[in-house]
Design an enzyme around this catalytic site. Structure first.
Site, PDB file in Angstrom:
ATOM      1  CG  ASN A 104      -1.925   1.113   1.219  1.00 44.53           C
ATOM      2  OD1 ASN A 104      -1.602   2.268   0.945  1.00 44.53           O
ATOM      3  ND2 ASN A 104      -3.169   0.785   1.544  1.00 44.53           N
ATOM      4  CB  ALA A 105       1.756   3.666  -2.675  1.00 41.13           C
ATOM      5  CG  ASP A 125       1.089   8.304 -12.656  1.00 40.06           C
ATOM      6  OD1 ASP A 125       0.236   9.217 -12.702  1.00 40.06           O
ATOM      7  OD2 ASP A 125       1.271   7.491 -13.576  1.00 40.06           O
ATOM      8  CB  CYS A 165      -5.404  11.327 -13.986  1.00 41.60           C
ATOM      9  SG  CYS A 165      -5.815  10.023 -12.807  1.00 41.60           S
TER      10      CYS A 165
END
Length: 221
Positions: A104-105, A125, A165
């Protein structure tokens, strides 16, 4: 309808070969709108220790290795994405440079910043944080948090590469959020580049959702 065909393909981008699963991957299996932005990191990663979070199939990380990074560590919560990222590193002869962890980043960024880990370049990102106007503030909080943690992991004079995004988070709002994160991290930023998606994803005046991708490189001082 077309005749059945192999949906596991290899594409060429910026001198690299990359595996793409067009049937089971996210979007078309590959985020083509970051094409030019992946090339933009070539001047900052040479000889660098690089951390990439929300790596998906390792497109930015593979580019970093290709452009001369000393070491690259990519993080993604998806085991399938990490397996594909490793295949992409192997395909380009970069297995000794690019390695990946299924983790889990969000948790890793928080924990590692507390531990004082340091990298020359940190790349973020993440996926879109909201598709609803009602939850924009929650998305802003999320972007601020991961960028704050990311900045703390950058060595003084190193670089943060960060994207959003989420089309509801407009460019000025995104830049303001990064500055708030820098203030809380007690770091100063020097902008290197700020751009949108590749030109084959055109921005049309009056269509807010076409100006959706924000890509920023800053030097962290």
């Amino acid at each position: 309808m077309s005749a059945p065909f192999d949906t596991q393909i290899i594409i060429n981008e910026n001198g690299l070969q990359l595996h793409v699963d067009i049937e089971n991957g996210q979007k078309t299996g590959y985020f083509l709108d970051q094409h030019d932005n992946r090339r933009a990191i070539r001047h900052i990663v040479k000889g660098a220790d690089v951390l990439g979070a929300f790596t998906y199939t390792g497109s930015f990380e593979t580019h970093a290795g290709f452009y001369g990074a000393k070491s690259v560590l990519g993080l993604d919560i998806s085991e399938n994405a990490v397996a594909q990222a490793r295949r992409n590193a192997e395909l380009n002869g970069l297995s000794g440079v690019c390695r990946y962890e299924a983790i889990n980043a969000f948790d890793a960024l928080k924990q590692w910043s507390k531990e004082g880990r340091q990298y020359d370049v940190v790349m973020l990102d993440p996926p879109a944080f909201t598709k609803s106007r009602e939850t924009i503030q929650k998305a802003i909080t999320g972007y601020k948090e991961i960028n704050l943690r990311g900045m703390k992991l950058v060595k003084k004079g190193g670089f943060l590469v960060t994207s959003s995004c989420t089309n509801l988070v407009q460019p000025e709002m995104f830049l303001d959020t990064i500055q708030l994160a820098a203030k809380d991290a007690r770091r100063r930023l020097r902008q290197v580049t700020f751009q949108a998606q590749a030109s084959d994803h055109p921005i049309i005046e009056g269509w807010e959702n076409t100006n959706y991708l924000k890509f920023l490189i800053v030097q962290v001082l």
